[in-house]
Design a protein around this motif. Structure first.
Motif, PDB file in Angstrom:
ATOM      1  N   ASP A   1       4.064  -0.770  -0.648  1.00 22.62           N
ATOM      2  CA  ASP A   1       3.157  -1.159  -1.746  1.00 22.62           C
ATOM      3  C   ASP A   1       1.713  -0.781  -1.435  1.00 22.62           C
ATOM      4  N   GLU A   2       1.286  -1.015  -0.196  1.00 17.74           N
ATOM      5  CA  GLU A   2      -0.097  -0.728   0.184  1.00 17.74           C
ATOM      6  C   GLU A   2      -0.381   0.772   0.152  1.00 17.74           C
ATOM      7  N   MET A   3       0.577   1.583   0.659  1.00 18.96           N
ATOM      8  CA  MET A   3       0.370   3.038   0.666  1.00 18.96           C
ATOM      9  C   MET A   3       0.357   3.593  -0.750  1.00 18.96           C
ATOM     10  N   LYS A   4       1.130   2.990  -1.657  1.00 23.20           N
ATOM     11  CA  LYS A   4       1.118   3.437  -3.054  1.00 23.20           C
ATOM     12  C   LYS A   4      -0.212   3.108  -3.724  1.00 23.20           C
ATOM     13  N   LYS A   5      -0.865   2.031  -3.283  1.00 21.33           N
ATOM     14  CA  LYS A   5      -2.158   1.654  -3.844  1.00 21.33           C
ATOM     15  C   LYS A   5      -3.256   2.627  -3.444  1.00 21.33           C
TER      16      LYS A   5
END
Length: 522
Positions: free
Chosen positions: A159-163
């Motif tokens: 989720d963080e890398m997609k953000k």
């Protein structure tokens, strides 16, 4: 395509004008029906070819071609590469002068055609005395992300890398060997394309980018090594990961033998993963489908076919960028350090892929610094009072090993020679006086290195492997130096499981003249 006033030689003493070049290329296009466009320093032939329907070929269909004569063009190159199969796209890198830049990319319509091109055209003499190199070309779509908080789960990292970046497809996270609820402090992020990965790297690389309040480390993950389908059809070894450290080889063998007693030949466990060798491939495939996702000692395991690695080709590629088609392919399975994490959190040297997953990291050796407070009490000790797992190099292991067996320290003798391209190549000969005898008085690896440190490490690794080999076979190999020592009464020799080290190295031919003037056999 070329200025008409440009003159080029075709390498055979004949001069070909720009007009002749253009005519030859137009004739090729007319004959094949392919289009040709030059843009951004490259000339594209095809991509797609005439009548092509559907998406482009998948990853693994493209080969890299190096050492192309600078005055050679598609009208000569395309017919050569068509021998291996149908070309989807041929990209020749071009200079402003009109010459090519010495390399090209050829995409075939299938992986099988690409593999055939490597087999039949690598080291191919394309002109008298001019040999091209051909190897697989893969766009790297994966980044290594280091210094990740160990309590973060895969879903949180994804989720963080997609953000913060675009085009994220997946995240690969390995659980800690000692605590399955934590990760190992790093992850691999898969992107939808090389361009997306490159843009993400550009955004994250400055070293000041933070995730969860931590400054992360970013670099390219080492590209995967493809294994052809024909080789994989012969594999009868399973790779089992996410095991408990306490799980024994006997326990693993018993579990995998349940579906068919006696099917497992042997098991080699390394920290929290293992390789299970079967007598028959059919049994291995059946066991994989049955055992994948099963629990052993409370841990849910992942089971895939192990991908073999051609170590012979690895150093040949380091030597000259190509693989000799004449060499015997020596296939071995991944050892525990084949994919070790680079120091300071750099990307793992993951030269092996196990059914789409990176080979695991080695045991997590803590290699960080701690503050030295004033008044801290220090106790003088000898390195030999430590355990072998405190050493990370083969040189230290060998010294420790000799001391624990009451042998004299190993003696290192340095030799050098010069390669064809003028590089100084180094190799160490190791003598252990206590066990030296007339039949084998020294240990010397069959590869040369370009740095002193690599040469010493490689020699120590070779010696440890050789000693381990003889200890296991001392009952049947009476001529080995170790077994001879054992027979004369050497007390309690310590067993040693060696750690492999890999370096860019050069082959030591059966008779190569070394700097001391003597010929040393392989």
């Amino acid at each position: 395509m070329h200025d008409e006033s440009t003159d080029v030689t075709n390498g055979c003493g004949k001069i070909r004008t720009g007009t002749q070049n253009e005519a030859a290329l137009l004739a090729l296009m007319e004959k094949t029906g392919y289009s040709m466009v030059q843009e951004n320093g490259q000339r594209k032939f095809g991509g797609p070819p005439p009548g092509w329907e559907g998406p482009p070929p998948p990853r693994g269909c493209e080969v890299f071609v190096g050492k192309i004569p600078r005055d050679m063009y598609e009208d000569e190159l395309v017919p050569v590469f068509e021998r291996a199969g149908k070309i989807y796209e041929f990209r020749l890198m071009m200079e402003f002068s009109g010459e090519n830049r010495g390399y090209a990319f050829v995409m075939y319509t299938t992986k099988e055609e690409a593999q055939l091109a490597i087999r039949i055209l690598n080291n191919y003499e394309i002109r008298p005395g001019k040999f091209i190199g051909v190897c697989v070309s893969l766009d790297n779509c994966r980044l290594f992300i280091g210094a990740i908080p160990k309590e973060k789960k895969k879903e949180e990292i994804l989720d963080e890398m997609k953000k913060v970046t675009e085009g994220v497809v997946d995240v690969i996270v390995y659980p800690s060997a000692t605590d399955k609820t934590k990760n190992r402090g790093f992850a691999f992020v898969e992107y939808e394309s090389h361009r997306a990965a490159a843009m993400a790297r550009r955004k994250l690389i400055p070293g000041t980018f933070q995730l969860w309040g931590h400054t992360i480390q970013v670099d390219w993950a080492d590209p995967e090594k493809e294994v052809d389908e024909e080789t994989m059809q012969r594999v009868k070894v399973l790779y089992v990961r996410n095991l408990m450290i306490s799980t024994t080889e006997d326990a693993i063998k018993a579990e995998f033998n349940k579906f068919k007693p006696g099917a497992v030949e042997r098991v080699k466990k390394l920290r929290d993963y293992a390789f299970v060798h079967f007598f028959n491939r059919e049994d291995a495939v059946a066991a994989m489908s049955i055992m994948n996702g099963k629990c052993i000692d409370g841990a849910s395991i992942e089971v895939t076919l192990a991908k073999p690695v051609n170590k012979e080709s690895t150093w040949r590629q380091h030597l000259n960028g190509q693989i000799s088609p004449n060499s015997e392919n020596i296939l071995v399975f991944a050892n525990k350090e084949d994919g070790h994490q680079k120091s300071l959190g750099k990307p793992a040297n993951l030269s092996i892929r196990l059914n789409g997953q990176h080979s695991p990291s080695p045991p997590e050796i803590e290699r960080c610094t701690y503050p030295f407070f004033p008044g801290t009490k220090l106790t003088p000790i000898s390195m030999y009072s430590l355990k072998s797992n405190h050493f990370s190099s083969a040189v230290m292991h060998l010294d420790y090993y000799c001391n624990k067996n009451n042998w004299a320290p190993p003696e290192y003798y340095l030799y050098s020679t010069t390669s064809q391209d003028g590089k100084v190549l180094l190799v160490y000969k190791i003598v252990i006086p206590t066990i030296a005898n007339g039949s084998q008085s020294y240990f010397m690896p069959d590869k040369l290195c370009t740095t002193l440190e690599d040469a010493k490490e490689l020699a120590a690794q070779f010696t440890l492997l050789h000693l381990d080999y003889n200890f296991r076979r001392s009952s049947v190999n009476s001529i080995s130096p170790v077994s001879a020592t054992l027979s004369s009464g050497t007390p309690s020799v310590l067993p040693y499981t060696s750690r492999p080290y890999f370096y860019p190295s050069y082959p030591l031919s059966p008779t190569i003249l070394l700097a001391n003037g003597s010929h040393v056999g392989q």
